[in-house]
Every structure is written in structure tokens, then in C-alpha cells.
Design an enzyme around this catalytic site. Sequence first.
Site, PDB file in Angstrom:
ATOM      1  N   GLU A  83      82.677   2.530  53.351  1.00 37.42           N
ATOM      2  CA  GLU A  83      82.020   3.206  54.503  1.00 37.42           C
ATOM      3  C   GLU A  83      82.549   3.105  55.838  1.00 37.42           C
ATOM      4  OE1 GLU A  83      80.491   5.713  53.642  1.00 37.42           O
ATOM      5  OE2 GLU A  83      80.071   5.068  51.492  1.00 37.42           O
ATOM      6  N   GLU A  88      80.427  12.071  48.207  1.00 39.93           N
ATOM      7  CA  GLU A  88      81.911  12.133  48.308  1.00 39.93           C
ATOM      8  C   GLU A  88      82.214  12.430  46.662  1.00 39.93           C
ATOM      9  OE1 GLU A  88      80.324   9.254  49.128  1.00 39.93           O
ATOM     10  OE2 GLU A  88      81.511   7.517  48.368  1.00 39.93           O
ATOM     11  N   HIS A 145      84.976  12.381  57.099  1.00 40.34           N
ATOM     12  CA  HIS A 145      84.508  11.054  56.391  1.00 40.34           C
ATOM     13  C   HIS A 145      84.634  11.191  54.688  1.00 40.34           C
ATOM     14  CE1 HIS A 145      81.782   7.565  56.176  1.00 40.34           C
ATOM     15  NE2 HIS A 145      81.519   8.248  55.278  1.00 40.34           N
ATOM     16  N   GLU A 146      84.049  12.435  54.305  1.00 42.74           N
ATOM     17  CA  GLU A 146      83.827  12.437  52.862  1.00 42.74           C
ATOM     18  C   GLU A 146      85.299  12.754  52.146  1.00 42.74           C
ATOM     19  OE1 GLU A 146      81.020  11.737  51.691  1.00 42.74           O
ATOM     20  OE2 GLU A 146      80.128  11.906  53.620  1.00 42.74           O
ATOM     21  N   GLY A 182      73.131  12.724  53.662  1.00 49.63           N
ATOM     22  CA  GLY A 182      73.869  13.780  54.488  1.00 49.63           C
ATOM     23  C   GLY A 182      74.803  14.233  53.589  1.00 49.63           C
ATOM     24  N   HIS A 234      87.155   9.536  51.568  1.00 47.77           N
ATOM     25  CA  HIS A 234      86.791   8.717  50.437  1.00 47.77           C
ATOM     26  C   HIS A 234      87.300   9.429  49.158  1.00 47.77           C
ATOM     27  CE1 HIS A 234      83.583   6.247  51.727  1.00 47.77           C
ATOM     28  NE2 HIS A 234      82.719   7.356  52.263  1.00 47.77           N
TER      29      HIS A 234
END
Length: 582
Positions: A176, A120, A153-154, A117, A157
Amino acid sequence: QAKFKLTLEVPSELVALSNMPVGNATFAGPIKTVRYLESPPMSTYLVAIVVGLFEYVEGMTTKGTRVRVYTQIGKSNQGKFALDVGVKSLNLYKDYFDTPFPLPKLDMVAIPDFAAGAMENYGLVTYREVALLFDDKSSSASSRQSVAITVAHELAHQWFGNLVTMEWWTHLWLNEGFATWVSHLAVDSFFPQWNIWTQFLDSTTTALRLDSLEASHPIEVEIHHASEVDQIFDAISYDKGASVIRMLQSYLGAERFQKAMASYMKKYAYSNAKTEDLWAVLEKETGEPVKDLMTTWTKQKGYPVINAKIKGNDIEIEQAQFLLDGSSGSGMWIVPLTSRCGAYDTEKKLLLKLKREKLVIGSQCGDRKKGGNFWTKLNIDGTGFYRVKYDDELAAALQNALETKKLSLMDKIGIVDDLYALSIARQQTFASLLHLLYGYRGEADYSVLSHINTVTTSIAKISADATPALAGDIKQLLIKILLSPAEKLGWDPKKGESHLDVMLRPLLLTALVQLGHGKTINEGVRRFNIFTRDRGTSLLPPDTRKAAYLAVMQNVSSSNRSGYDALRKIYKESAEGEERLQ
Ligand SMILES: [Zn+2]
């Protein structure tokens, strides 16, 4: 971690990106030599280069960090939404971790053909096009939301994973799980109207389902070789990981948790850490037994069901491992229990360390006489990673609280998902589940109905196999629950309606089509036929297309292929990845 200083020789006309900004470039005819600035210490798996034909849109954080979204030529407009979320995310995480973004720039690139998907890479995050691009004309509301979650989300990270890297893949779950959890915190602050924490229960219930199988695995698994790591990029690492972090944060309190996270970030910046290192910082900052508590959740698979029985003024609590096949396991957990009774301002907490314990409820839970207003709910807002089984009196009181609209959205989701799982495990009857479901008629919330839909879809399938004679009646009952909110929304979007209603419409229409509701199927086919003649018709915008496609397929057979052929033609002609997915 090591410092990287990269030099690329690439065709002069191409854009060449890496983790750090370009120091200088020299041209020799068709080839250019691009030298990048030296990186700070970083892990090898985060080194990246991207070379290709791209254009970009650009923004700036409050601290002056340059952020760009790169797309294929002609698509940069579709990068504007992700750019906005990206800039906001960097601003928010800088405050949350009390640590500045560690690099001079951030690029995010939409790559037409990309396996995962998103990835990062430090300062150069790569995405599938559908995970980064958003187009007002052809994208659905749910894709707007998933772009926001993926970007948040990325970018989480960049701190949690990149600035502080796990010591070894065994601690992948923490990377994660934390990024998944904190991305919801970020998106909730950017788009409070999305009720994203209520939607987060999708992740929790997915993990609860997987983790009730005998074949599940602990979130923290020994990894012997890096090649094994692909096997654990699953819902247990991401969704159970994020859910137990939510449970811990809710137990410790938002402020204490954030302070401890900021200390952790500072202590381990530009180096590596283990799961235990985080627990140690949290223990030091809060004085709570974080390591003992969390170890029971991360190092053993599964989770408990809490049996709750009312005896006088007490509720007797007993934990037992929950397994979907109906057997009982031997696991024991330290469970941060929460409960409310009679009203939402009566929250009680109990750290359950033993097999059995008593919860004193006294008289503030309401009148227990027949027709009284007594109710009590455990695992408030589903923050705990466990299920609850109520005795008959408590279950009846909860049903009453549900029907008189006393329960929060998250609690409505919790009781139906628990009872569904308990009836699959044959600890409760299907009749009691159908009875509870009927209490949801008239429900209008997206997240609640999304769970009701998951449960009804499964019941329809099971009853078709197990009780074929009753399957028709059960479908009618399920249609009754979903039909009234669907009719209220209709097929056509309304001006000014909420993001959640926009997402609810396709959910309900799709469910009704799959339950075989004739009127909905006919309307879907009618709109599809107009759409095949006029792709620009307002009768079938991106959000409702999937429901119409499914309606068309309901009428397809080997002797009547016309709907299938028309759908295939649309698939082949679609340039957008999202349209093809539908
Ligand atoms: Zn991730």
C-alpha cells in the site's frame, strides 16, 4: 500463487467479466456458459468476477493492451477520464518497472454499491462509482484529482502486489505504501500543474499526527491470521508507508531507486517477496545501508523530533522521539537529514545515526547580524518523516525567510505543521504559532493554504474551549489570513483559471463559513436560495456547493428548520454519489 481457469454460467443478457479474457461462450436459451483463458500464476485474493448490465468505453496502450472502463448503462461517458489515466498509467509503469503489463487486457468497473474505495483484482479492477467516474457537469476538481490518484494507485498494484505479491499480510504496508507513493509519481507526470507532491504532504502530516500517539503501531506488524488484516488498512500503512518510501527514494536518488525497483520486479515476478527482499535488492544496487536504515522506521512505531540549536558555525542536532502528549519516548532512528541555508542550491545531507551530531554550516548561510539574510531549514521539502524544533534564533530567521518569500511551498507547509504539533505537545507556545501563522497572510497557494486551514480550524476549536474570552479575537486573526486570497478568487469560477485555484476556492469559502465570517455566510445563503429554485443556475456550480450548504446550516436551529429541510430535499433528489457526499 496458482493458475486459474474459470467457467461461469450466467443469464445470457448480462455482461460477465473475469481476470482473463473470454476464451469462448456457448448459449443455451436464457443461460450462457462463459469460459475464460487460463491466468498466469496469481494470488487467490486477486481472483474476481463481475456480472451485470454494463456498457463501456475502450482504449489501447502503446503495446496494444486493451483497456476498458465499464459503467452502468448511460454513464460510459463519465468513464472517459479514468480510461485516459488508466492507459497512461499502464504505459508509465511498463517503463518504470521495465516490465510489460502481465495480462492480455485490463478492465476497470464502476460498481454502484461497493464497500472499499477500490480493489486491485488482477486485470479486473473494481471501484466505487465516485472513485472512477468523472462528469464535467456535476463533478468537482478535487474529484477529478482523486479519480486520477485512485486509478494510478490500483494500476500500480498490477505490478507491485499482483505480479510480485507480498509473502504474508505483515508486508501489507509495502504494497500500500509503495502504490500510494508511485501513484503520485505517475499523476505528477500526467498533470504537472497539479503540484501533486506538494499535496502529498497531506498524507505525510496525517501520518505524523497519528504516529505521535502512544497508541500508534509500527508500519510492519505481525499478522497471525488473515482475519486481522482489516485492522491495519489505516493511515499508518498507507500514508506513513508512502512517506518513508519517499524519504528512502529521496535519500538514494530517483534514478538509482528506479533501477533497483526494476531489478526487484524481474527477480520476484510471478512469486512472493518480503520487505527484507526489497531492502536486499536496494542494498545490492546502491551500496547503501538500506536495511538498517529502514528497519528503524518500519519495525518501531513513532518518529523523532530533531532539535536544532545554533552554536558558532555549527548547528547542534539532537533526536528524541516525538509524542503529542508532551512526554518523551525512547525510540532512536537512522535519520536521512537534509538541510539548506541562505539559498536553495546549498543542500547538505547527513545520515544521523547517533543521538547527537553536529552540522557544520560555515558562512554560506547568510549574514547572522540583526537584519541580515541568514536562514537555515532542515528536512528540505518535507521528504523526511520527522519534525524539527528550532531554537529562537533559527526560528526568527526562518520567519524572516518566510515573509521575504524565500521558502519553497513544501517548506512553508513543513514549518507550520511542525510548530503546530510542537505547540499541541507544549514544547512551543501557542503565541509563537499565531505569530508564525500571521506570516502567511497574502499566501495564494492551494496546498499551503490547505494546511493553514487545517491548523486554523484546530486552533479555533481549541481556543473556544481553552480561552473562550480570546476565541473571538483569534477567529478574527484567522479570518484575516484567509480572507484576502478568498476575496481574490470570489465565488464564481473564472475562465482559464488553474486546477489548483478551482480547488482553493471551495477550501477558503468553507473555512470562512466555519469561522463564522458573516459576509461569506450571507453570500452562501443567497446563492443557495437561488439554487433551490433553479438547479441549473451558474451561481452554484459543484465546486462551491458544499460551502453554501454549510452556510445554510449555520443559520439552522430547532425553531428555524427551513434551510435544513431544503438541504434534505436536495440530498434525496440527488442521483450522483458525489453530490450526496457534499
Ligand atoms: Zn492499494
